[in-house]
Design an enzyme around this catalytic site. Sequence first.
Site, PDB file in Angstrom:
ATOM      1  N   LYS A  22     -21.085  41.469   1.379  1.00  0.00           N
ATOM      2  CA  LYS A  22     -21.638  42.710   0.485  1.00  0.00           C
ATOM      3  C   LYS A  22     -22.533  43.374   1.597  1.00  0.00           C
ATOM      4  CE  LYS A  22     -25.386  42.546  -2.152  1.00  0.00           C
ATOM      5  NZ  LYS A  22     -26.444  43.535  -2.077  1.00  0.00           N
ATOM      6  N   ASN A  23     -23.422  42.982   2.135  1.00  0.00           N
ATOM      7  CA  ASN A  23     -24.371  43.408   3.088  1.00  0.00           C
ATOM      8  C   ASN A  23     -23.937  43.785   4.238  1.00  0.00           C
ATOM      9  OD1 ASN A  23     -26.130  43.779   0.832  1.00  0.00           O
ATOM     10  ND2 ASN A  23     -27.536  41.948   1.414  1.00  0.00           N
ATOM     11  N   ARG A  92     -29.736  50.987  -3.702  1.00  0.00           N
ATOM     12  CA  ARG A  92     -30.651  50.829  -2.814  1.00  0.00           C
ATOM     13  C   ARG A  92     -29.804  51.028  -1.352  1.00  0.00           C
ATOM     14  NH1 ARG A  92     -36.042  50.915  -0.878  1.00  0.00           N
ATOM     15  NH2 ARG A  92     -35.822  49.730   1.400  1.00  0.00           N
ATOM     16  N   CYS A 116     -31.734  47.207  -7.497  1.00  0.00           N
ATOM     17  CA  CYS A 116     -32.362  45.965  -8.135  1.00  0.00           C
ATOM     18  C   CYS A 116     -34.167  45.988  -8.293  1.00  0.00           C
ATOM     19  CB  CYS A 116     -32.129  44.638  -7.625  1.00  0.00           C
ATOM     20  SG  CYS A 116     -30.328  44.053  -8.079  1.00  0.00           S
ATOM     21  N   ARG A 121     -40.236  48.548  -2.451  1.00  0.00           N
ATOM     22  CA  ARG A 121     -38.961  48.814  -2.006  1.00  0.00           C
ATOM     23  C   ARG A 121     -39.058  50.143  -1.574  1.00  0.00           C
ATOM     24  NH1 ARG A 121     -33.219  46.254  -3.906  1.00  0.00           N
ATOM     25  NH2 ARG A 121     -33.261  45.652  -1.555  1.00  0.00           N
ATOM     26  N   PRO A 122     -40.287  50.516  -0.960  1.00  0.00           N
ATOM     27  CA  PRO A 122     -40.243  51.925  -0.249  1.00  0.00           C
ATOM     28  C   PRO A 122     -39.296  52.266   0.649  1.00  0.00           C
ATOM     29  CG  PRO A 122     -42.048  50.664   0.422  1.00  0.00           C
ATOM     30  CD  PRO A 122     -41.220  49.717  -0.520  1.00  0.00           C
ATOM     31  N   ILE A 123     -39.201  53.573   1.131  1.00  0.00           N
ATOM     32  CA  ILE A 123     -38.326  53.595   2.457  1.00  0.00           C
ATOM     33  C   ILE A 123     -39.276  54.222   3.625  1.00  0.00           C
ATOM     34  CG2 ILE A 123     -35.966  54.073   1.190  1.00  0.00           C
ATOM     35  CD1 ILE A 123     -36.420  57.010   1.883  1.00  0.00           C
ATOM     36  N   ASP A 124     -40.484  53.714   3.417  1.00  0.00           N
ATOM     37  CA  ASP A 124     -41.364  54.372   4.546  1.00  0.00           C
ATOM     38  C   ASP A 124     -40.851  53.908   6.062  1.00  0.00           C
ATOM     39  OD1 ASP A 124     -41.957  51.825   3.649  1.00  0.00           O
ATOM     40  OD2 ASP A 124     -44.149  52.055   3.974  1.00  0.00           O
ATOM     41  N   ASP A 307     -32.358  35.950  -0.384  1.00  0.00           N
ATOM     42  CA  ASP A 307     -31.213  36.195  -1.170  1.00  0.00           C
ATOM     43  C   ASP A 307     -30.560  34.627  -1.792  1.00  0.00           C
ATOM     44  OD1 ASP A 307     -31.417  38.785  -0.922  1.00  0.00           O
ATOM     45  OD2 ASP A 307     -29.662  38.972   0.504  1.00  0.00           O
ATOM     46  N   ILE A 329     -40.450  37.908   1.451  1.00  0.00           N
ATOM     47  CA  ILE A 329     -39.924  39.081   1.661  1.00  0.00           C
ATOM     48  C   ILE A 329     -39.987  40.096   0.681  1.00  0.00           C
ATOM     49  CG2 ILE A 329     -37.785  40.284   2.630  1.00  0.00           C
ATOM     50  CD1 ILE A 329     -38.278  38.273   4.410  1.00  0.00           C
ATOM     51  N   ARG A 400     -22.758  43.498  -9.259  1.00  0.00           N
ATOM     52  CA  ARG A 400     -22.964  44.303  -8.135  1.00  0.00           C
ATOM     53  C   ARG A 400     -22.726  43.595  -6.893  1.00  0.00           C
ATOM     54  NH1 ARG A 400     -28.810  47.395  -8.385  1.00  0.00           N
ATOM     55  NH2 ARG A 400     -27.631  47.730  -6.190  1.00  0.00           N
TER      56      ARG A 400
HETATM   57  N1  EPU Z   1     -39.839  47.570   3.120  1.00  0.00           N
HETATM   58  C1  EPU Z   1     -40.914  48.511   3.336  1.00  0.00           C
HETATM   59  N2  EPU Z   1     -40.296  49.825   3.636  1.00  0.00           N
HETATM   60  C2  EPU Z   1     -39.097  50.192   4.016  1.00  0.00           C
HETATM   61  C3  EPU Z   1     -38.153  49.215   3.953  1.00  0.00           C
HETATM   62  C4  EPU Z   1     -38.652  47.822   3.414  1.00  0.00           C
HETATM   63  O1  EPU Z   1     -41.746  48.336   2.970  1.00  0.00           O
HETATM   64  O2  EPU Z   1     -38.923  51.103   4.193  1.00  0.00           O
HETATM   65  C5  EPU Z   1     -40.119  46.335   2.607  1.00  0.00           C
HETATM   66  C6  EPU Z   1     -39.408  45.870   1.552  1.00  0.00           C
HETATM   67  O3  EPU Z   1     -39.867  46.483   0.273  1.00  0.00           O
HETATM   68  C7  EPU Z   1     -39.332  44.475   1.491  1.00  0.00           C
HETATM   69  C8  EPU Z   1     -39.317  44.076   3.041  1.00  0.00           C
HETATM   70  O4  EPU Z   1     -39.849  45.253   3.589  1.00  0.00           O
HETATM   71  O5  EPU Z   1     -40.438  43.919   0.979  1.00  0.00           O
HETATM   72  C9  EPU Z   1     -37.840  43.805   3.692  1.00  0.00           C
HETATM   73  O6  EPU Z   1     -37.181  44.918   3.303  1.00  0.00           O
HETATM   74  P1  EPU Z   1     -35.653  44.926   4.111  1.00  0.00           P
HETATM   75  O7  EPU Z   1     -35.649  46.316   4.586  1.00  0.00           O
HETATM   76  O8  EPU Z   1     -35.392  43.782   5.234  1.00  0.00           O
HETATM   77  O9  EPU Z   1     -34.841  44.938   3.109  1.00  0.00           O
HETATM   78  P2  EPU Z   1     -33.631  45.753   2.842  1.00  0.00           P
HETATM   79  O10 EPU Z   1     -33.008  46.277   4.050  1.00  0.00           O
HETATM   80  O11 EPU Z   1     -33.881  46.530   1.584  1.00  0.00           O
HETATM   81  C10 EPU Z   1     -31.756  43.919   2.856  1.00  0.00           C
HETATM   82  C11 EPU Z   1     -30.527  43.448   1.827  1.00  0.00           C
HETATM   83  C12 EPU Z   1     -31.174  42.492   0.768  1.00  0.00           C
HETATM   84  C13 EPU Z   1     -31.909  41.531   1.449  1.00  0.00           C
HETATM   85  C14 EPU Z   1     -32.763  42.062   2.273  1.00  0.00           C
HETATM   86  C15 EPU Z   1     -33.562  40.900   3.272  1.00  0.00           C
HETATM   87  C16 EPU Z   1     -29.036  45.340   1.965  1.00  0.00           C
HETATM   88  C17 EPU Z   1     -28.191  46.397   1.306  1.00  0.00           C
HETATM   89  N3  EPU Z   1     -30.049  44.576   1.408  1.00  0.00           N
HETATM   90  O12 EPU Z   1     -32.361  44.848   2.080  1.00  0.00           O
HETATM   91  O13 EPU Z   1     -30.207  42.360   0.216  1.00  0.00           O
HETATM   92  O14 EPU Z   1     -32.444  40.853   0.342  1.00  0.00           O
HETATM   93  O15 EPU Z   1     -32.129  43.044   3.408  1.00  0.00           O
HETATM   94  O16 EPU Z   1     -32.452  39.939   3.846  1.00  0.00           O
HETATM   95  O17 EPU Z   1     -28.514  45.074   2.932  1.00  0.00           O
HETATM   96  C18 EPU Z   1     -29.126  41.454  -2.205  1.00  0.00           C
HETATM   97  O18 EPU Z   1     -27.889  41.187  -1.548  1.00  0.00           O
HETATM   98  O19 EPU Z   1     -29.312  40.915  -3.211  1.00  0.00           O
HETATM   99  C19 EPU Z   1     -30.188  42.017  -1.397  1.00  0.00           C
HETATM  100  C20 EPU Z   1     -31.418  42.554  -2.186  1.00  0.00           C
END
Ligand code: EPU
Length: 426
Positions: A22-23, A92, A116, A121-124, A307, A329, A400
């Site tokens: 998926k990812n 997301r 989810c 989960r911000p995008i900062d 995950d 995480i 999903r």
């Molecule tokens: N974070 C921030 N700011 C940001 C981005 C992330 O604070 O701008 C924080 C997140 O809130 C979290 C941490 O950093 O606490 C890690 O987030 P990361 O960005 O690594 O996660 P992600 O890229 O949003 C992907 C997968 C997730 C998986 C994580 C960790 C995708 C679409 N999603 O999320 O998958 O858990 O990496 O490996 O690739 C799932 O498949 O169920 C899932 C949630």
Amino acid sequence: MAYFKIQGGNTLKGAVAISGAKNAALKIIPATILGNSPSRISNVPNISDVRKMEEILLSIGAKVNNLNNELEIDPQNINSVAPDEKLVKKLRGSVVLIGPLLARFGRAVFSQPGGCLIGARPIDDHLDVFAQLGVKYYYKDEKYYFKGKPRAGKVILRAMSVTATENAIMATVLSEGTTTIHVAAAEPEIVDLADFLNKMGAKITGAGTHEIVINGVKSLRGTHHEIIPDRIEAGTYLIAGIITNSEIEIGPVIPEHLDLVLKKLSTCGAKFKIYEKDNKTFIKTFKHGELIAESIDTRPYPGFPTDLQSPYAVLMTQARGECTIFETIFEGRFRYLEELKLMRARVEIENPRSFVIKGPSKLIGTKISSGDIRGGAALVLAALASSKETIISDIEYIDRGYDRMDEKLNALGANILRLDEILEKK
Ligand code: EPU
């Protein structure tokens, strides 16, 4: 709303086919828009998040041809840099479309992505990456407006974010000069994305390490790519085999992607073997004796994946002793524990990042609900191991990220009925 009615206690038998990751799919699909001709992606999982990503591409004018587990995407007539707001809010992963849009058009308009409920989960971190690449942005009426072609250079991630690393790569593949991404995440799905982009003509090295180097190229062409097997789906079925003390074959898999998971499962007393068949690798589970509790903490790859935190915790309800699960995480990934407690698991939440499980417990089926993809799948595993019937509502979350989980488990001998409340009321 759909729900599962699960009669637990069955032993499983047979083979389960693992779908594409998926990812990886959720990044490779948007990456196709970087090409000047169509791409064909194989081994695409049949999950609702992928369907949403397809719709998002359609909303900006791409052509998408869905041939079962294959997608043909033609990016030549894209005529918008503002993907459909409602769709973006539902997914997301849609955040990874910003990088390719900026690389190709130097502009993007995006609402705050949804997804989810597993933490803030911000995008900062993404915004910080774009700022380092010289992209200007502002936020107005719940939308981000980005402007500027990303400039090659040095990028330091604030944290090892998976999607921020992917955005940094996709934003700079077409930038003139060399970009180095430091503190990059190293997940296998990032390597698959880089492999895809390199087939399109990109020059990316170091994916899978914490320093990625991108030498910008003038253009990228469409290509064919087969997505890697989903390590999280494989891990989930592996735990399904172990928790039901069954002999099942799981594959294809890339076992190195599950190194620490396999080590932890083996330390608990699970029995399995890894073997090759027709140039692919499979794992088979065997009957085991008593399982012994083993603590984990989730970490970025190659650490224990967040995950699989919930499926593993469900397995630990069946192991003797006490173990601590430490989630580093996401700070909001414990919602499923309240449901697990209703099934008589002995769980003590210490703080938003850690909890203790005492086992073994006899799980008893009851009415519960799914709150996120992985927590939902974990509750299905709990239901397979429990006595009495379990009703799991809100299974849209499971759909999903898991390709027909009920059908795959039923083919192994599970007893799962998919029902729809609305249809029943009519
Ligand atoms: N974070 C921030 N700011 C940001 C981005 C992330 O604070 O701008 C924080 C997140 O809130 C979290 C941490 O950093 O606490 C890690 O987030 P990361 O960005 O690594 O996660 P992600 O890229 O949003 C992907 C997968 C997730 C998986 C994580 C960790 C995708 C679409 N999603 O999320 O998958 O858990 O990496 O490996 O690739 C799932 O498949 O169920 C899932 C949630």
